[in-house]
Design an enzyme around this catalytic site. Structure first.
Site, PDB file in Angstrom:
ATOM      1  N   GLU A   1       0.916  -1.209  -0.043  1.00 23.87           N
ATOM      2  CA  GLU A   1      -0.085  -0.086  -0.263  1.00 23.87           C
ATOM      3  C   GLU A   1       0.758   1.248   0.080  1.00 23.87           C
ATOM      4  O   GLU A   1       1.277   1.630   0.923  1.00 23.87           O
ATOM      5  CB  GLU A   1      -0.939  -0.026   1.189  1.00 23.87           C
TER       6      GLU A   1
ATOM      7  N   GLU B   1       4.950  11.339  -1.512  1.00 30.77           N
ATOM      8  CA  GLU B   1       5.909  10.280  -0.693  1.00 30.77           C
ATOM      9  C   GLU B   1       6.737   9.400  -1.473  1.00 30.77           C
ATOM     10  O   GLU B   1       7.830   8.841  -1.041  1.00 30.77           O
ATOM     11  CB  GLU B   1       4.791   9.394   0.171  1.00 30.77           C
TER      12      GLU B   1
END
Length: 371
Positions: free
Chosen positions: A132, A141
């Protein structure tokens, strides 16, 4: 497998460097942060469905879970029949994952490895990589880099990634709550507060702080007008949407990910209203690979039409909202770049023009931070 197993039963690999840990990994070491993801029912149900409904694909397979967190994806993979699961987690959350896995009776199947995936040296390659990895607006990110590295180095030829495909959707967004007006009001209030402080500092502290006023105003502008907001929009706020970027995770390269990503597209308005900005979200598909296709495809969507997720949607507000009519078309140029100061974060540059509500409209090139 290289790396030493500690008294806690966790295999240790090289940890992230201190800067990357402080900028990114540290939040994931907290159960509070993990809970935000665990209570996201759309996230949890779609991942569980993608794994458990494809148990034939997982049976007797070797699975790697990248960024395992509490280890819940690893637990599902083991329950789906995987013969061995390597749960790789860079932070101290690995300790909790080990406890959870032991409490659920799966310690013989799942090995927890604490360290960066890029530093792990397994003695076997995996049939499946689950992860994930998605951040806000999909790419924030930059964790996908790690998944692609793992694909190239830790996955068998023809192996499968779960998820396997990803895409970004952009939409025109109605200015229902007049949020931009609120931003202007807060910006002006902060400017007044600064002016009051400067006057007080000159009188009380005998220091002239006015030299910093321009820099302070620029910081305020960055915060209020150049930073995208994470919101959970409602379907009635969307007045036109389009898929604008798509990736097959089995073929995309690290070079592809690190380059600027550019999309030109048209948004056709599906209703009348006041457009307050553009909004973006993502979907991911769990299809398996060509050689190892999923028996049941699953889609995880963060669209406002699906419901509320912890990712929400990224809202890029126009400085001046504009009226639109059903059938109007806006031409948009979007560029996604990694920030120079922290390449885990991204900047989005938008330009837009068209005839809206029978009037020419042009939005100049505008930079937004997604942080």
């Amino acid at each position: 497998m290289d790396g030493k197993s500690g008294a806690d039963g966790i295999v240790k690999a090289k940890a992230p460097d201190e800067v990357d840990y402080a900028n990114y990994f540290c939040a994931y070491a907290e159960l509070y942060h993990q809970k935000q993801m665990l209570v996201d029912t759309i996230r949890m149900e779609q991942y569980m469905q993608a794994i458990m409904a494809n148990s034939k694909c997982f049976k007797d397979k070797v699975v790697i879970d990248i960024g395992a967190g509490t280890g819940i994806l690893s637990i599902w993979a083991a329950r789906a029949g995987a013969s061995r699961v390597y749960a790789i987690e860079a932070t101290e959350m690995a300790l909790y994952a080990r406890q959870l896995i032991h409490a659920n009776g799966l310690s013989k199947t799942i090995t927890v490895i604490q360290g960066k995936a890029e530093e792990v040296d397994l003695k076997e390659k995996a049939d499946i990589i689950i992860s994930e990895w998605m951040g806000c607006f999909l790419l924030r990110e930059s964790m996908l880099d790690t998944v692609i590295w793992a694909r190239d180095n830790l996955l068998k030829k023809g192996g499968a990634l779960y998820p396997s495909h990803a895409r970004i959707v952009m939409a025109a967004m109605q200015d229902i709550d007049r949020r931009m007006d609120g931003k202007r009001q807060m910006n002006n209030a902060d400017k007044r507060e600064w002016a009051t402080f400067v006057a007080m500092a000159r009188k009380k502290y005998l220091v002239d702080m006015s030299i910093l006023t321009r820099a302070y105003h620029e910081e305020l502008g960055d915060y209020y007008f150049k930073t995208a907001m994470c919101l959970n929009l409602t379907p009635n706020q969307i007045i036109g949407e389009k898929r604008v970027m798509e990736w097959d995770l089995h073929t995309v390269t690290l070079d592809d990910l690190r380059k600027d990503k550019i999309a030109e597209f048209e948004l056709k308005m599906t209703g009348n209203g006041v457009m307050g900005g553009l909004a973006g979200w993502f979907d991911v598909d769990f299809k398996g690979s060509k050689q190892s296709p999923a028996t049941e495809g699953v889609v995880l969507s963060t669209s406002p039409h699906v419901g509320i997720t912890h990712w929400g949607q990224q809202a890029f507000f126009l400085h001046v909202p504009t009226r639109v009519m059903k059938g109007d078309t806006a031409k948009v140029l979007m560029k996604i770049s990694r920030q120079k100061k922290n390449d885990r974060m991204i900047d989005v540059t938008l330009e837009m023009n068209g005839t809206l509500a029978s009037k020419p409209y042009k939005m100049p090139k505008t930079l937004y931070h997604v942080e």
